[in-house]
Motif scaffolding. Structure first.
Motif, PDB file in Angstrom:
ATOM      1  N   LEU A 187      34.787  25.594  54.993  1.00  0.00           N
ATOM      2  CA  LEU A 187      35.149  25.375  53.590  1.00  0.00           C
ATOM      3  C   LEU A 187      35.476  23.896  53.363  1.00  0.00           C
ATOM      4  O   LEU A 187      35.110  23.325  52.328  1.00  0.00           O
ATOM      5  N   GLY A 188      36.145  23.288  54.328  1.00  0.00           N
ATOM      6  CA  GLY A 188      36.440  21.873  54.221  1.00  0.00           C
ATOM      7  C   GLY A 188      35.190  21.015  54.235  1.00  0.00           C
ATOM      8  O   GLY A 188      35.078  20.038  53.480  1.00  0.00           O
ATOM      9  N   ALA A 189      34.221  21.367  55.076  1.00  0.00           N
ATOM     10  CA  ALA A 189      32.963  20.620  55.112  1.00  0.00           C
ATOM     11  C   ALA A 189      32.247  20.708  53.777  1.00  0.00           C
ATOM     12  O   ALA A 189      31.770  19.699  53.235  1.00  0.00           O
ATOM     13  N   ALA A 190      32.155  21.927  53.221  1.00  0.00           N
ATOM     14  CA  ALA A 190      31.485  22.120  51.933  1.00  0.00           C
ATOM     15  C   ALA A 190      32.209  21.368  50.825  1.00  0.00           C
ATOM     16  O   ALA A 190      31.588  20.723  49.968  1.00  0.00           O
ATOM     17  N   SER A 191      33.538  21.440  50.842  1.00  0.00           N
ATOM     18  CA  SER A 191      34.321  20.760  49.808  1.00  0.00           C
ATOM     19  C   SER A 191      34.209  19.248  49.955  1.00  0.00           C
ATOM     20  O   SER A 191      34.139  18.519  48.950  1.00  0.00           O
ATOM     21  N   GLY A 192      34.186  18.760  51.194  1.00  0.00           N
ATOM     22  CA  GLY A 192      34.021  17.332  51.421  1.00  0.00           C
ATOM     23  C   GLY A 192      32.679  16.826  50.932  1.00  0.00           C
ATOM     24  O   GLY A 192      32.578  15.711  50.394  1.00  0.00           O
ATOM     25  N   ILE A 193      31.648  17.625  51.115  1.00  0.00           N
ATOM     26  CA  ILE A 193      30.327  17.268  50.595  1.00  0.00           C
ATOM     27  C   ILE A 193      30.384  17.047  49.091  1.00  0.00           C
ATOM     28  O   ILE A 193      29.913  16.035  48.565  1.00  0.00           O
ATOM     29  N   VAL A 194      30.986  18.003  48.383  1.00  0.00           N
ATOM     30  CA  VAL A 194      31.054  17.893  46.930  1.00  0.00           C
ATOM     31  C   VAL A 194      31.919  16.704  46.515  1.00  0.00           C
ATOM     32  O   VAL A 194      31.585  15.970  45.583  1.00  0.00           O
ATOM     33  N   ALA A 195      33.036  16.481  47.214  1.00  0.00           N
ATOM     34  CA  ALA A 195      33.897  15.346  46.892  1.00  0.00           C
ATOM     35  C   ALA A 195      33.148  14.022  47.025  1.00  0.00           C
ATOM     36  O   ALA A 195      33.282  13.123  46.177  1.00  0.00           O
ATOM     37  N   GLY A 196      32.354  13.883  48.071  1.00  0.00           N
ATOM     38  CA  GLY A 196      31.580  12.665  48.249  1.00  0.00           C
ATOM     39  C   GLY A 196      30.519  12.484  47.181  1.00  0.00           C
ATOM     40  O   GLY A 196      30.313  11.378  46.667  1.00  0.00           O
ATOM     41  N   LEU A 197      29.850  13.565  46.834  1.00  0.00           N
ATOM     42  CA  LEU A 197      28.842  13.514  45.781  1.00  0.00           C
ATOM     43  C   LEU A 197      29.462  13.097  44.459  1.00  0.00           C
ATOM     44  O   LEU A 197      28.908  12.290  43.709  1.00  0.00           O
ATOM     45  N   VAL A 198      30.633  13.665  44.160  1.00  0.00           N
ATOM     46  CA  VAL A 198      31.328  13.336  42.915  1.00  0.00           C
ATOM     47  C   VAL A 198      31.694  11.850  42.884  1.00  0.00           C
ATOM     48  O   VAL A 198      31.436  11.150  41.902  1.00  0.00           O
ATOM     49  N   ALA A 199      32.301  11.361  43.966  1.00  0.00           N
ATOM     50  CA  ALA A 199      32.819   9.999  43.967  1.00  0.00           C
ATOM     51  C   ALA A 199      31.720   8.945  43.881  1.00  0.00           C
ATOM     52  O   ALA A 199      31.899   7.902  43.234  1.00  0.00           O
ATOM     53  N   ILE A 200      30.573   9.191  44.498  1.00  0.00           N
ATOM     54  CA  ILE A 200      29.520   8.186  44.486  1.00  0.00           C
ATOM     55  C   ILE A 200      28.706   8.233  43.194  1.00  0.00           C
ATOM     56  O   ILE A 200      27.960   7.284  42.891  1.00  0.00           O
ATOM     57  N   THR A 201      28.840   9.271  42.412  1.00  0.00           N
ATOM     58  CA  THR A 201      28.036   9.421  41.197  1.00  0.00           C
ATOM     59  C   THR A 201      28.125   8.217  40.264  1.00  0.00           C
ATOM     60  O   THR A 201      27.091   7.675  39.859  1.00  0.00           O
ATOM     61  N   PRO A 202      29.306   7.750  39.873  1.00  0.00           N
ATOM     62  CA  PRO A 202      29.324   6.596  38.962  1.00  0.00           C
ATOM     63  C   PRO A 202      28.900   5.291  39.615  1.00  0.00           C
ATOM     64  O   PRO A 202      28.486   4.351  38.938  1.00  0.00           O
ATOM     65  N   ALA A 203      28.991   5.231  40.952  1.00  0.00           N
ATOM     66  CA  ALA A 203      28.776   3.977  41.674  1.00  0.00           C
ATOM     67  C   ALA A 203      27.448   3.910  42.404  1.00  0.00           C
ATOM     68  O   ALA A 203      27.181   2.936  43.111  1.00  0.00           O
ATOM     69  N   ALA A 204      26.604   4.911  42.244  1.00  0.00           N
ATOM     70  CA  ALA A 204      25.455   5.086  43.127  1.00  0.00           C
ATOM     71  C   ALA A 204      24.543   3.876  43.220  1.00  0.00           C
ATOM     72  O   ALA A 204      23.992   3.595  44.290  1.00  0.00           O
ATOM     73  N   ALA A 205      24.369   3.134  42.123  1.00  0.00           N
ATOM     74  CA  ALA A 205      23.446   1.992  42.149  1.00  0.00           C
ATOM     75  C   ALA A 205      24.162   0.658  42.062  1.00  0.00           C
ATOM     76  O   ALA A 205      23.509  -0.380  41.975  1.00  0.00           O
ATOM     77  N   SER A 206      25.497   0.679  42.100  1.00  0.00           N
ATOM     78  CA  SER A 206      26.219  -0.571  41.877  1.00  0.00           C
ATOM     79  C   SER A 206      27.037  -1.017  43.078  1.00  0.00           C
ATOM     80  O   SER A 206      27.792  -1.986  42.983  1.00  0.00           O
ATOM     81  N   VAL A 207      26.925  -0.316  44.204  1.00  0.00           N
ATOM     82  CA  VAL A 207      27.625  -0.728  45.419  1.00  0.00           C
ATOM     83  C   VAL A 207      26.622  -0.817  46.560  1.00  0.00           C
ATOM     84  O   VAL A 207      25.545  -0.228  46.507  1.00  0.00           O
ATOM     85  N   ASP A 208      27.006  -1.562  47.611  1.00  0.00           N
ATOM     86  CA  ASP A 208      26.129  -1.644  48.769  1.00  0.00           C
ATOM     87  C   ASP A 208      26.430  -0.493  49.724  1.00  0.00           C
ATOM     88  O   ASP A 208      27.271   0.365  49.449  1.00  0.00           O
ATOM     89  N   THR A 209      25.748  -0.467  50.845  1.00  0.00           N
ATOM     90  CA  THR A 209      25.861   0.664  51.759  1.00  0.00           C
ATOM     91  C   THR A 209      27.277   0.804  52.311  1.00  0.00           C
ATOM     92  O   THR A 209      27.828   1.908  52.353  1.00  0.00           O
TER      93      THR A 209
END
Length: 437
Positions: free
Chosen positions: A271-293
């Protein structure tokens, strides 16, 4: 208004991206469905599918026009500009400069509106009337999502010429404010209005099907490439940057969530792995093209830790956010939106010309504090707007039609009480079948 020149490559990509984003809502249905108890799984999944039905119709009638039509006071577009969408020309397409026809652009944006509304349902699991949910979905999409999309993406108050014009241009590439902060705040308000589930904090309310949760997370991760990379509106290097940032931020968030669990609880869970996946997807959404790797990895890791800690806040503060919409989407959305102010950076040789002049660089890349202040101001404005409007809508529905099921129906489970069916024979499916006959 210039002539429209079709780009078949970009058009094919946006059609594909739209399909990927649409898949996210059934993926969310599995994710949420697995997290509830077995007596409510069908109702939980139906809330996601119901959102698809309601918002899909609204979007083509007046939703797109309200989001991207002629500006009215910086709050909303004219809903009658493209009412029914048949009057719009390709030259008026949101993606006209990318050579993508108007109808394709409209449906790409429709999938965002649908998933945003569906996200809210996780906060109200097990206790909201299905009829009230459908009405709420339509009203909230109209009065909250559409104006928010216009304010951020359609030339309104939270865009480049809006309330932060004296500081910097806000960055929300794919929906940190419009989607995740918006849905997270709405989930919190609605959860408080509904009250706690019977037995909350006293009885175990464990996920009934963790394989469903993992499947849902996988579908969300897959669909999210359309969500983020598709938001470039073209098949180019910036889309590629968004694609790789989405991948690595999500990897980092999953690992960070698991590490937090292991340190805190002694176990790293599925459950933590699945939730962590979603948390990462959420956080990178606004920044996806404006930050480096490196920036995307840090954003993902920070989100994994903060969201893993935030999901426990409901027990401390006493609100019942059933499936952690607040802890994952509101906290994750705020994390990504604000950290842009620190990590915004684009290397022209890698990522096209988006911020090649350094004008929107974050604090850690020599851009000063302006971008950070801009991101904070826009995030706070989104919280206030969504919170106030959701409260008004929720109170109106509560007083007019009621929003909570009866205690008896909640005890029986909403699958049986609301839909007259159950997901599993052991929960009475055979008996229900005989009654229906």
């Amino acid at each position: 208004m210039g002539d429209f020149v079709l780009d078949s490559g970009n058009t094919a990509w946006i059609i594909m991206a739209s399909s990927l984003v649409l898949l996210m809502t059934p993926g969310l249905a599995f994710f949420y469905g697995g997290m509830v108890r077995g007596k409510t799984v069908l109702n939980m999944m139906m809330m996601s599918f119901g959102a698809m039905g309601v918002v899909g119709i609204i979007w083509v009638l007046y939703g797109y026009s309200g989001a991207f039509g002629t500006d009215v006071g910086g709050i909303i577009g004219n809903p009658f500009d493209y009412f029914g969408i048949d009057s719009i020309t390709d030259a008026e397409s949101l993606m006209a400069s990318s050579g993508v026809p108007a109808l394709v652009a409209i449906m790409f944006q429709a999938t965002f509106a649908i998933i945003t509304v569906a996200l809210i349902s996780g906060a109200v699991a097990d206790r909201m009337k299905f009829s009230a949910w459908l009405v709420f979905a339509g009203v909230w999409a109209t009065l909250v999502y559409v104006p928010m999309a216009h304010m951020v993406w359609g030339g309104g108050l939270l865009g480049g010429d809006g309330i932060t014009s004296g500081l910097s241009t806000p960055i929300d590439f794919a929906g940190g404010t419009v989607v995740h902060i918006n849905a997270g705040v709405a989930g919190l308000v609605l959860a408080i209005l509904l009250g706690k589930r019977k037995g909350f904090g006293k009885e175990p309310m464990r996920p009934h099907n963790l394989p469903f949760v993992m499947l849902g997370a996988a579908l969300l991760w897959f669909g999210w490439f359309g969500f983020n990379a598709g938001s470039e509106f073209a098949a180019d290097g910036t889309a590629g940057r968004a694609w790789i940032n989405t991948t690595v931020a999500t990897c980092a968030a999953m690992l960070a969530w698991l590490a937090t669990e292991k340190f805190r609880d002694g176990k790293a869970t599925s459950l933590g792995a699945a939730s962590g996946i979603v948390a990462g997807l959420v956080a990178i959404t606004p920044a996806a093209a404006s930050v480096d790797t490196v920036g995307s990895i840090v954003i993902g890791a920070v989100a994994g830790i903060l969201c893993a800690l935030a999901v426990g806040l409901k027990y401390k503060f006493g609100y019942d956010d059933s499936l952690d919409v607040v802890g994952v989407h509101l906290v994750g959305g705020l994390t990504g939106t604000i950290l842009i102010g620190l990590f915004a950076h684009v290397d022209e040789s890698v990522n096209g010309t988006w911020y090649a002049d350094g004008s929107l660089n974050g604090l850690f890349y020599g851009g000063g504090i302006n971008q950070l202040l801009t991101q904070i101001i826009v995030a706070v404005a989104a919280i206030v707007f969504s919170g106030v409007m959701t409260l008004i809508i929720g109170l109106a529905l509560k007083s007019s039609m009621g929003i909570r099921v009866t205690e008896e129906d909640e005890y029986r489970g909403l699958d049986l009480a609301t839909h007259g069916e159950t997901a599993y024979e052991t929960l009475g499916g055979a008996r229900v079948s005989q009654e229906v006959k």
